[in-house]
Design a protein around this motif. Structure first.
Motif, PDB file in Angstrom:
ATOM      1  N   GLU A 104       0.808  -1.220   0.000  1.00 30.94           N
ATOM      2  CA  GLU A 104       0.000   0.000   0.000  1.00 30.94           C
ATOM      3  C   GLU A 104       0.840   1.268   0.000  1.00 30.94           C
ATOM      4  O   GLU A 104       0.304   2.364  -0.131  1.00 30.94           O
ATOM      5  N   LYS A 105       2.159   1.132   0.155  1.00 29.42           N
ATOM      6  CA  LYS A 105       2.997   2.326   0.165  1.00 29.42           C
ATOM      7  C   LYS A 105       3.063   2.952  -1.213  1.00 29.42           C
ATOM      8  O   LYS A 105       3.138   2.250  -2.219  1.00 29.42           O
ATOM      9  N   THR A 106       3.015   4.235  -1.232  1.00 29.25           N
ATOM     10  CA  THR A 106       3.108   4.933  -2.526  1.00 29.25           C
ATOM     11  C   THR A 106       4.553   5.313  -2.792  1.00 29.25           C
ATOM     12  O   THR A 106       5.260   5.830  -1.928  1.00 29.25           O
ATOM     13  N   ARG A 107       4.970   5.048  -3.979  1.00 30.88           N
ATOM     14  CA  ARG A 107       6.328   5.360  -4.399  1.00 30.88           C
ATOM     15  C   ARG A 107       6.254   6.085  -5.734  1.00 30.88           C
ATOM     16  O   ARG A 107       5.199   6.371  -6.266  1.00 30.88           O
ATOM     17  N   LEU A 108       7.419   6.338  -6.301  1.00 32.81           N
ATOM     18  CA  LEU A 108       7.457   6.950  -7.629  1.00 32.81           C
ATOM     19  C   LEU A 108       6.926   5.981  -8.675  1.00 32.81           C
ATOM     20  O   LEU A 108       7.173   4.780  -8.612  1.00 32.81           O
ATOM     21  N   ARG A 109       6.170   6.550  -9.617  1.00 38.16           N
ATOM     22  CA  ARG A 109       5.745   5.784 -10.769  1.00 38.16           C
ATOM     23  C   ARG A 109       6.166   6.526 -12.034  1.00 38.16           C
ATOM     24  O   ARG A 109       6.434   7.724 -12.009  1.00 38.16           O
ATOM     25  N   ALA A 110       6.214   5.811 -13.151  1.00 37.04           N
ATOM     26  CA  ALA A 110       6.566   6.444 -14.426  1.00 37.04           C
ATOM     27  C   ALA A 110       5.564   6.030 -15.480  1.00 37.04           C
ATOM     28  O   ALA A 110       5.188   4.852 -15.571  1.00 37.04           O
ATOM     29  N   VAL A 111       5.111   7.010 -16.255  1.00 33.97           N
ATOM     30  CA  VAL A 111       4.256   6.749 -17.408  1.00 33.97           C
ATOM     31  C   VAL A 111       5.079   7.087 -18.652  1.00 33.97           C
ATOM     32  O   VAL A 111       5.661   8.178 -18.735  1.00 33.97           O
ATOM     33  N   ILE A 112       5.117   6.156 -19.592  1.00 33.86           N
ATOM     34  CA  ILE A 112       5.993   6.318 -20.760  1.00 33.86           C
ATOM     35  C   ILE A 112       5.158   6.253 -22.023  1.00 33.86           C
ATOM     36  O   ILE A 112       4.316   5.363 -22.183  1.00 33.86           O
ATOM     37  N   LYS A 113       5.399   7.211 -22.899  1.00 33.51           N
ATOM     38  CA  LYS A 113       4.744   7.163 -24.207  1.00 33.51           C
ATOM     39  C   LYS A 113       5.770   7.523 -25.278  1.00 33.51           C
ATOM     40  O   LYS A 113       6.799   8.141 -24.989  1.00 33.51           O
ATOM     41  N   GLN A 114       5.446   7.177 -26.486  1.00 34.57           N
ATOM     42  CA  GLN A 114       6.369   7.426 -27.588  1.00 34.57           C
ATOM     43  C   GLN A 114       6.073   8.782 -28.215  1.00 34.57           C
ATOM     44  O   GLN A 114       4.928   9.102 -28.520  1.00 34.57           O
TER      45      GLN A 114
ATOM     46  N   ASP B  11       8.973  11.800 -32.621  1.00 36.86           N
ATOM     47  CA  ASP B  11      10.277  11.456 -33.189  1.00 36.86           C
ATOM     48  C   ASP B  11      10.648   9.996 -32.964  1.00 36.86           C
ATOM     49  O   ASP B  11      11.746   9.559 -33.309  1.00 36.86           O
ATOM     50  N   GLY B  12       9.728   9.214 -32.358  1.00 42.96           N
ATOM     51  CA  GLY B  12      10.005   7.808 -32.106  1.00 42.96           C
ATOM     52  C   GLY B  12      10.691   7.549 -30.784  1.00 42.96           C
ATOM     53  O   GLY B  12      10.846   6.380 -30.383  1.00 42.96           O
ATOM     54  N   GLU B  13      11.138   8.608 -30.083  1.00 38.25           N
ATOM     55  CA  GLU B  13      11.812   8.452 -28.804  1.00 38.25           C
ATOM     56  C   GLU B  13      10.794   8.487 -27.661  1.00 38.25           C
ATOM     57  O   GLU B  13       9.738   9.146 -27.751  1.00 38.25           O
ATOM     58  N   ASN B  14      11.128   7.796 -26.562  1.00 41.23           N
ATOM     59  CA  ASN B  14      10.224   7.761 -25.402  1.00 41.23           C
ATOM     60  C   ASN B  14      10.196   9.102 -24.677  1.00 41.23           C
ATOM     61  O   ASN B  14      11.216   9.813 -24.600  1.00 41.23           O
ATOM     62  N   ARG B  15       9.036   9.415 -24.130  1.00 44.42           N
ATOM     63  CA  ARG B  15       8.864  10.566 -23.247  1.00 44.42           C
ATOM     64  C   ARG B  15       8.361  10.048 -21.900  1.00 44.42           C
ATOM     65  O   ARG B  15       7.563   9.110 -21.848  1.00 44.42           O
ATOM     66  N   TYR B  16       8.814  10.695 -20.799  1.00 41.30           N
ATOM     67  CA  TYR B  16       8.589  10.176 -19.459  1.00 41.30           C
ATOM     68  C   TYR B  16       7.846  11.207 -18.615  1.00 41.30           C
ATOM     69  O   TYR B  16       8.245  12.382 -18.548  1.00 41.30           O
ATOM     70  N   SER B  17       6.785  10.718 -17.957  1.00 39.07           N
ATOM     71  CA  SER B  17       6.085  11.530 -16.954  1.00 39.07           C
ATOM     72  C   SER B  17       6.238  10.834 -15.598  1.00 39.07           C
ATOM     73  O   SER B  17       5.853   9.672 -15.442  1.00 39.07           O
ATOM     74  N   ILE B  18       6.835  11.540 -14.644  1.00 44.29           N
ATOM     75  CA  ILE B  18       7.064  10.971 -13.314  1.00 44.29           C
ATOM     76  C   ILE B  18       5.872  11.333 -12.421  1.00 44.29           C
ATOM     77  O   ILE B  18       5.497  12.507 -12.287  1.00 44.29           O
TER      78      ILE B  18
END
Length: 909
Positions: free
Chosen positions: A819-829, A832-839
């Protein structure tokens, strides 16, 4: 005279000509044992008895048309193989229409080392494939037996008469296609000796018979007479200049390295190409003499015919007489008659054939005795004299090539010869004549077997600080005192040995080496071992230069790595010699100082070996002064294991070796591209690099007995297929959480000991979520949901203990971490084909989608503002997961977690 009478008369003339050539062929084989074996070959092709060589179980076509063995051959085989009765040869429907021999046998150029090249001409149209395969096996077995008996190369080429009609031959190389076929047929007609069988119909038709006339004449011969006496190999009327050009290039390529053949064959073709007026084929000239009843030496000996035709041609226009002299010297050196030993007997009627012929030539050339003696002593010329002579030969040949090149625009060669063949030619010329740094020079020899029986090596001190090595042999012309002939001098002994082995001057079966090491104290046994290994890898017969390879960039075909030469007690790698031969036939030697070059050499060897996939022993060797010592043994083992696993293994596309050599760790990886070898100063650096380079699916091999390597070997041994395993390894000053996923990839999270439990639980939670997300995707092999968890401990004696901690991990995670909350990452392309990251932070605050190189700045900014945040990513979500994500399974989640946490750690430093 009627048509059939003319055919009969011409047949008698040819049989008389062939009989004379066959008699000379027999007489020139002075060794009785060799002659018996050679004469047994046709008989063995007519029988299939278990006691005799060439026996094949099953149906095998037998027999040679019109062949009857002589009594001596039958007697020899009966005695040699203890036969109780005379072998019964196949007389009915014999399979071989004609058996002929070509080459130097039966000519002035024959020596005891000469090859025996036979053509077995067959008509396979009414033979099933199984029987034909058995026939090929039989021919190969007879060929191998003959080779073993006479210790000389014997080749039995199987030629189908239907293909010969269209100028396609069994020994024809792929380059230049069938354009050379007519020229080969010309050579066959003028130089072959029919051992047994039918007569080529071409010999009994008049000169300059056109193709249509040839076919008409063949049809006019009664069928019974034709089947009994003649084999149809097709007509030879004329050859276009374009075909001659293709053949000229082919012959130049084929004979490079053999000075006599190179000059003589290119000379014949130059004559065909550039003579003024009508040029008559040599085979037509031979036929003219045969049908006219003239059987002089020019007709009976094709070498003499070729030489005189070429000599007369060059003499008619060549201004530089020194080059014309080179042609005469080449003939003399190839024949090697040793005339100076026969001077007192030169008028004797019983001189050996080649001696009598060459006496006539040198008399016509006006050679003094001194010049003859110099050439007779060619084997004892020193290196500088040989190089000077070789430069003249090269000049001669290059002039011929330049002349042909100038003719190209005037010939419609593009329709006959593809551009690739000209590329082939230029590369073969380049490899043979070019000089480059570290390249091993070619050695010129007129002997069929270039090796020396005794070789001497000694140091030559030019000054206190400068030493060279001299390779020499004994002067064979000196009987009373030791007179030496220098073969080569070099400052690098290894380079000198390489030159000696590559050029086959040393042969382990026949050569002895006597080494005078002076103050260097060089181990002679080690030198001989190195020479033997080099000969095995680099000899001319060991590596075949294929035309398909010459059309591609050169690559290493065979390598020897020589460690610490003459440093027996050295505990570190101080010197490395990398000796290699390329796919273009060139040999090189590179010298390196220090251990770091090992990885570069191994990577190059593995990369280039991928195209050949030969057994390790055929293309790689590692030599060291004391192979049993650990630091040498580690390198040799790494090379061997890497070769077998990276080059030869085929089960998975991605394979990785992890090893320990010296004070370093080493990884070898083959993935989508070329093999990559990396060296690391410590284990943690190696683990980090492995974690950062996951593959689609990876097999691992662990090499050596280093504890850090053995730990990983243990982990991979206990892992289950298609599942994820976590292992906690406690180390001094750090804890390592190893994660091996279902694809075989290894991720090693290296953290402070105080964070061990949090890191383990965080990995456990992310793996569970990744498994569920991957298993929801269609068309994938589902991952097992039960994650294995272990702890690993190592005591001071390097004893390893692995304990199952799965239940503890499950309970601890459920009770304290789920149940502890930690960092998560959402990744989309991105676009330009490169990944983008939302923390996503605890409390659901989140960043915008950022490029990965902006992540450290995000966390540095938060830190400057005094915002506290966790360091570890507990969950990753991919927007719009694609097929590649499904193929990668949990690897994509673990790899992104590893990268992001590494960036977060770096931002906090």
């Amino acid at each position: 005279m009627s048509f059939l009478d003319t055919i009969g008369k011409n047949m008698e003339s040819f049989l008389r000509f062939n009989g004379e050539k066959f008699l000379r062929f027999q007489n020139l084989i002075t060794n009785t044992s060799v002659r018996r074996v050679v004469n047994a070959i046709p008989l063995l092709l007519c029988v299939n008895e278990k006691r005799l060589p060439g026996y094949i179980d099953g149906n095998v076509p037998l027999g040679i048309s019109r062949y009857e063995p002589d009594d001596e051959t039958v007697k020899y085989l009966r005695g040699r193989f203890h036969l109780t009765s005379r072998p019964e040869i196949r007389m009915k429907d014999p399979f071989i229409e004609m058996l002929a021999v070509m080459g130097s046998v039966g000519t002035i150029a024959y020596t005891k080392e000469s090859d025996f090249d036979y053509w077995a001409c067959i008509d396979s149209r009414n033979t099933d494939q199984s029987s034909l395969d058995n026939f090929r096996k039989k021919v190969e077995a007879v060929q191998n037996w003959a080779r073993g008996e006479i210790k000389t190369d014997v080749h039995l080429f199987i030629n189908d008469v239907e293909k010969i009609r269209h100028n396609i031959f069994a020994d024809e190389e792929q380059a230049f296609g069938s354009t050379i076929g007519a020229v080969l047929k010309d050579e066959f007609f003028r130089s072959s000796i029919i051992i047994a069988g039918k007569i080529p119909f071409w010999w009994v038709v008049p000169r300059f018979t056109t193709d249509r006339e040839y076919e008409d004449m063949l049809d006019r011969v009664p069928e019974e007479m034709r089947k009994k006496n003649f084999v149809d190999l097709g007509n030879l009327y004329e050859i276009s200049k374009e075909d001659f050009l293709g053949a000229a290039l082919f012959q130049l390529i084929k004979s490079l390295g053999n000075p006599f053949k190179s000059i003589l064959k290119i000379g014949v073709l130059e004559k065909y190409l550039f003579s003024q007026g009508e040029t008559i084929l040599l085979s037509q000239k031979v036929k003219q003499n045969i049908l006219g009843g003239n059987l002089d030496n020019r007709v009976l000996d094709p070498y003499i015919l070729m030489f005189e035709e070429v000599y007369d041609f060059y003499e008619s226009f060549m201004e530089e007489k020194k080059l014309l002299k080179i042609l005469r010297q080449n003939l003399y050196l190839k024949i090697n008659p040793q005339l100076s030993k026969y001077i007192a007997l030169k008028n004797n009627q019983n001189l050996p054939y080649k001696v009598a012929v060459m006496f006539k030539y040198v008399k016509n050339w006006g050679w003094p005795l001194k010049e003859i003696q110099v050439l007779d002593n060619f084997d004892n010329w020193d290196y500088n004299e040989i190089i000077s002579f070789w430069n003249q030969v090269k000049k001669f040949m290059l002039l011929s090539y330049q002349k042909i090149a100038k003719e190209l625009p005037s010939l419609d060669y593009a329709k006959k010869i593809p551009e690739s063949d000209f590329k082939l030619l230029s590369r073969k010329i380049r490899t043979h004549f070019s000089s480059e740094p570290n390249k091993i020079d070619n050695y010129i020899s007129f002997k069929d077997i270039p090796y020396e029986t005794v070789l001497y090596i000694e140091p030559v001190n030019r000054s206190i600080d400068e030493q060279q090595w001299r390779l020499f042999k004994r002067d064979t012309s000196s009987d009373e005192k030791f007179v030496s002939t220098t073969l080569r001098i070099d400052s690098d002994l290894v380079k000198l040995l390489t030159w000696c082995a590559v050029n086959e001057i040393f042969n382990p079966q026949f050569s002895r080496v006597k080494l005078q090491s002076g103050y260097c104290r060089i181990n002679q046994n080690h030198v001989v071992e190195i020479l033997t290994g080099m000969h095995s890898l680099f000899s001319l017969n060991g590596i075949s230069v294929k035309n398909e390879h010459l059309l591609k960039p050169a690559f290493i075909a065979a390598s020897m790595v020589l460690l610490n030469f003459n440093m027996e007690n050295e505990e570190r790698i101080r010197s490395i010699h990398h000796i290699y031969k390329t796919s273009w036939g060139e040999s090189y030697i590179e010298t390196h100082a220090g251990f770091d070059r090992i990885a570069c050499i191994l990577e190059r060897v593995l990369r280039d070996a991928a195209g050949l996939k030969l057994p390790y022993e055929q293309c790689c060797a590692v030599h060291s002064p004391a192979s049993y010592k650990k630091h040498y043994k580690e390198i040799e083992t790494l090379f061997r294991e890497s070769y077998e696993f990276i080059v030869l293994e085929k089960r998975l596309s991605s394979r990785r070796i992890i090893s320990h050599i010296g004070d370093c760790y080493c990884t070898v990886l083959i993935g989508d591209g070329a093999p990559k070898v990396c060296v690391f100063n410590d284990r943690l650096s190696m683990l980090n690099a492995v974690s950062m380079s996951p593959q689609k699916e990876t097999a691992h091999r662990f090499v050596g007995d280093d504890p850090g390597v053995l730990i990983l070997s243990d982990l991979y041994r206990i892992r289950r297929s298609n599942s994820i395993m976590l292992v906690r390894e406690d180390r001094k000053g750090a804890v390592v959480i190893h994660c091996i996923n279902e694809k075989g990839n290894l991720f090693s999270f290296i953290r402070p000991p105080a964070a061990a439990e949090e890191v383990m639980m965080n990995c456990y939670g992310l793996c569970g979520k990744a498994i569920r997300r991957v298993n929801e995707l269609a068309g994938i092999n589902r991952i097992r949901e039960d994650i294995q968890v272990y702890s690993l401990s190592v005591d001071k004696f390097d004893n390893r203990e692995i304990k199952n901690q799965t239940r503890w991990c499950e309970e601890t995670y459920l009770m304290h971490y789920r149940e502890k909350t930690r960092l998560r990452a959402v990744i989309k392309q991105g676009e330009d084909g490169e990944n983008r990251y939302s923390i996503v932070f605890p409390g659901n605050g989140r960043s915008e989608f950022l490029a990965i190189d902006r992540i450290p700045q995000l966390f540095r900014t938060l830190r400057q503002k005094g915002v506290a945040y966790p360091r570890y990513i507990c969950d990753i979500e991919f927007k719009n997961a694609k097929s590649r994500d499904a193929e990668m399974g949990s690897t994509s989640y673990l790899h992104e977690k590893y990268k992001l946490e590494l960036l977060i750690e770096n931002s906090l430093r």
